[in-house]
Each structure stands twice: as C-alpha cells, then as structure tokens.
Design a protein around this motif. Sequence first.
Motif, PDB file in Angstrom:
ATOM      1  N   GLU A  30     -13.063   7.963  16.379  1.00 31.71           N
ATOM      2  CA  GLU A  30     -13.455   7.014  15.335  1.00 31.71           C
ATOM      3  C   GLU A  30     -12.532   5.816  15.422  1.00 31.71           C
ATOM      4  N   ASP A  31     -13.094   4.655  15.679  1.00 26.81           N
ATOM      5  CA  ASP A  31     -12.324   3.421  15.889  1.00 26.81           C
ATOM      6  C   ASP A  31     -12.277   2.672  14.555  1.00 26.81           C
ATOM      7  N   ILE A  32     -11.307   3.039  13.722  1.00 24.82           N
ATOM      8  CA  ILE A  32     -11.252   2.472  12.367  1.00 24.82           C
ATOM      9  C   ILE A  32     -10.431   1.185  12.379  1.00 24.82           C
ATOM     10  N   ARG A  33     -11.040   0.077  11.965  1.00 25.16           N
ATOM     11  CA  ARG A  33     -10.380  -1.235  12.025  1.00 25.16           C
ATOM     12  C   ARG A  33     -10.310  -1.828  10.628  1.00 25.16           C
ATOM     13  N   TYR A  34      -9.108  -2.038  10.127  1.00 22.23           N
ATOM     14  CA  TYR A  34      -8.936  -2.631   8.802  1.00 22.23           C
ATOM     15  C   TYR A  34      -8.736  -4.138   8.912  1.00 22.23           C
ATOM     16  N   SER A  35      -9.359  -4.854   7.984  1.00 24.83           N
ATOM     17  CA  SER A  35      -9.141  -6.300   7.929  1.00 24.83           C
ATOM     18  C   SER A  35      -7.774  -6.542   7.273  1.00 24.83           C
ATOM     19  N   ARG A  36      -7.286  -7.770   7.402  1.00 26.43           N
ATOM     20  CA  ARG A  36      -6.001  -8.126   6.769  1.00 26.43           C
ATOM     21  C   ARG A  36      -6.075  -7.921   5.256  1.00 26.43           C
ATOM     22  N   ASP A  37      -7.267  -8.154   4.674  1.00 24.80           N
ATOM     23  CA  ASP A  37      -7.426  -7.983   3.223  1.00 24.80           C
ATOM     24  C   ASP A  37      -7.393  -6.511   2.821  1.00 24.80           C
ATOM     25  N   GLU A  38      -7.957  -5.666   3.670  1.00 23.69           N
ATOM     26  CA  GLU A  38      -7.987  -4.226   3.349  1.00 23.69           C
ATOM     27  C   GLU A  38      -6.628  -3.557   3.547  1.00 23.69           C
ATOM     28  N   TRP A  39      -5.817  -4.145   4.440  1.00 24.11           N
ATOM     29  CA  TRP A  39      -4.582  -3.495   4.876  1.00 24.11           C
ATOM     30  C   TRP A  39      -3.624  -3.094   3.752  1.00 24.11           C
ATOM     31  N   PRO A  40      -3.313  -3.975   2.788  1.00 20.46           N
ATOM     32  CA  PRO A  40      -2.348  -3.579   1.760  1.00 20.46           C
ATOM     33  C   PRO A  40      -2.739  -2.292   1.030  1.00 20.46           C
ATOM     34  N   HIS A  41      -4.039  -2.065   0.905  1.00 16.23           N
ATOM     35  CA  HIS A  41      -4.535  -0.866   0.230  1.00 16.23           C
ATOM     36  C   HIS A  41      -4.266   0.396   1.075  1.00 16.23           C
ATOM     37  N   HIS A  42      -4.319   0.235   2.405  1.00 15.44           N
ATOM     38  CA  HIS A  42      -4.184   1.400   3.294  1.00 15.44           C
ATOM     39  C   HIS A  42      -2.764   1.610   3.815  1.00 15.44           C
ATOM     40  N   LYS A  43      -1.940   0.571   3.706  1.00 13.75           N
ATOM     41  CA  LYS A  43      -0.571   0.647   4.232  1.00 13.75           C
ATOM     42  C   LYS A  43       0.182   1.917   3.765  1.00 13.75           C
ATOM     43  N   PRO A  44       0.104   2.248   2.452  1.00  9.80           N
ATOM     44  CA  PRO A  44       0.833   3.447   1.998  1.00  9.80           C
ATOM     45  C   PRO A  44       0.308   4.762   2.587  1.00  9.80           C
ATOM     46  N   GLU A  45      -0.904   4.708   3.186  1.00  7.28           N
ATOM     47  CA  GLU A  45      -1.479   5.947   3.760  1.00  7.28           C
ATOM     48  C   GLU A  45      -0.919   6.239   5.143  1.00  7.28           C
ATOM     49  N   MET A  46      -0.159   5.266   5.719  1.00  8.14           N
ATOM     50  CA  MET A  46       0.325   5.414   7.104  1.00  8.14           C
ATOM     51  C   MET A  46       1.769   5.934   7.129  1.00  8.14           C
ATOM     52  N   PRO A  47       2.130   6.706   8.172  1.00 11.81           N
ATOM     53  CA  PRO A  47       3.449   7.364   8.191  1.00 11.81           C
ATOM     54  C   PRO A  47       4.617   6.416   7.936  1.00 11.81           C
ATOM     55  N   ILE A  48       4.616   5.221   8.566  1.00 15.20           N
ATOM     56  CA  ILE A  48       5.698   4.267   8.288  1.00 15.20           C
ATOM     57  C   ILE A  48       5.132   2.916   7.836  1.00 15.20           C
ATOM     58  N   GLY A  49       3.930   2.946   7.303  1.00 17.89           N
ATOM     59  CA  GLY A  49       3.330   1.714   6.784  1.00 17.89           C
ATOM     60  C   GLY A  49       2.963   0.722   7.859  1.00 17.89           C
ATOM     61  N   ALA A  50       2.694   1.212   9.061  1.00 13.76           N
ATOM     62  CA  ALA A  50       2.291   0.334  10.167  1.00 13.76           C
ATOM     63  C   ALA A  50       1.234   1.046  11.006  1.00 13.76           C
ATOM     64  N   MET A  51       0.523   0.280  11.828  1.00 15.80           N
ATOM     65  CA  MET A  51      -0.484   0.848  12.737  1.00 15.80           C
ATOM     66  C   MET A  51      -0.193   0.316  14.149  1.00 15.80           C
TER      67      MET A  51
END
Length: 210
Positions: A30-51
């Motif tokens: 699954e090639d999940i691509r977040y826009s810059r606008d969506e990113w702040p919402h998903h940042k906390p879901e990532m291990p170190i807040g980066a992709m």
Amino acid sequence: MTSYKLYYFEARGAAELARLIFKQAGVEFEDIRYSRDEWPHHKPEMPIGAMPVLEVGGQKICQSMAIARYLAKEFDLFGTNNMEELLIDELMELFAEISSKHATKIYYEQDETKKLELVKALQTDAAPVYLNLIEKRLKENNGGSGFYVGSKVSVADLLLYNSMFGFRQWFGKFGVDLFDGRTLLEDHYKRVETLPNIAKWVKERPETVM
Ligand SMILES: N[C@@H](CCC(=O)N[C@@H](CS)C(=O)NCC(=O)O)C(=O)O
C-alpha cells in the motif's frame, strides 16, 4: 501473506528506493502518500515523527536505508554472499553520506545564489570522489557490463538508478549533471531503466518534483 504499508509524502524522496524494491520484486504494497496539509495530523502516528515508515506485521519501522535493506533481504535483492553484501552496504553508505553532507545542505539553502554555488562545488569537488569509486566498483564486476554486484539485479542497482534519476531532475534546473561523461554509469542506468517491472513503474508512478 505478509501485508506491507509504506507511508511517505507525495514525492519519490526517501521512499522511492523501497517502492522500486517492491516493484522489482513484484510484491504488492500500500503506497500511502500524505499531503503537506495532512502530515501534522499523522506525524504523531510515526515512530520518530518522520517518514518513510514501513508497516509490516502490524509494526511501524522507520529509517529509509534500514527499510531498504530489510525489503531487499526479504525479496532476494541483497547479493548472494557476504562480499556482495559488503559492496551493497558500501554503496548505500556512500549515498547516505552524499545526502547528509551535501544534498541536505543544498536543499535547505534559501539563497538561490548560494544554492547554485553549493551545487557547483558538489559537482567539481565532492561528487567526482564518490562517483570515481562507484564507477571503479562497477567496472570491477564483469568490466561494468552488468549489474553492480554478481550477476543479478540487487538493491544497489536500484539505488544507483534512483539516485541518478533524482539528482538529474533536481540539478537539471541549475544546468548541472553530476554524471556527465560517465558512460559506465549511463549504460548501467539504461540497463536498470529497461528492467520490465521498473520501466512499467516509472511510466505509471505519480510525477513529482522530488
Ligand atoms: N534518516 C531518515 C530521515 C527521515 C526524514 O527526515 N524524513 C523527512 C522527509 S525526507 C520527514 O519526515 N520530514 C517531516 C518532518 O520531520 O516533520 C530516513 O532516512 O528515513
């Protein structure tokens, strides 16, 4: 069957090597691509807040090179012996160094004149050092007429191809081609570009600036 999710921005960037590995291996993800606008919402879901982040077996893993190594090993794209693996690792570290020492600086430089100076300095000073070694390595394997290590495609070939594509697109805007006149690298690039799964992906993937 293992299911994979790859999280990144709407860009090739640090995720494209993983995508190329999946494509070359013919493995679904699954090639999940977040826009810059969506990113702040998903940042906390990532291990170190980066992709990029790879989700496998319900676990989220970060660091692009670790992800690439893992996938390459899973899909038999990481060489066939310890020496081949060493040469692949060396190439991965070379590109990680180019990125940390040079590309990142260029990327974040806001002054366009200074940016151009950094690109030119990379072209004349640092890039030849790295590229001379990479060409030498390529030549040491069957005179440079095949793949980077051994006799079959590996993550090293995909990395080299992807880096040439990316740097050419990026620095083309400055009229700079780091790979100008490097026929061994050019021929290698064409060999990877024409691998059926890679050619298909490059044709169908979203067009992005990075
Ligand atoms: N060393 C990490 C770098 C990760 C990284 O810095 N990712 C950037 C994009 S290339 C990012 O997520 N930036 C957004 C942020 O930090 O909020 C890797 O290779 O994966």
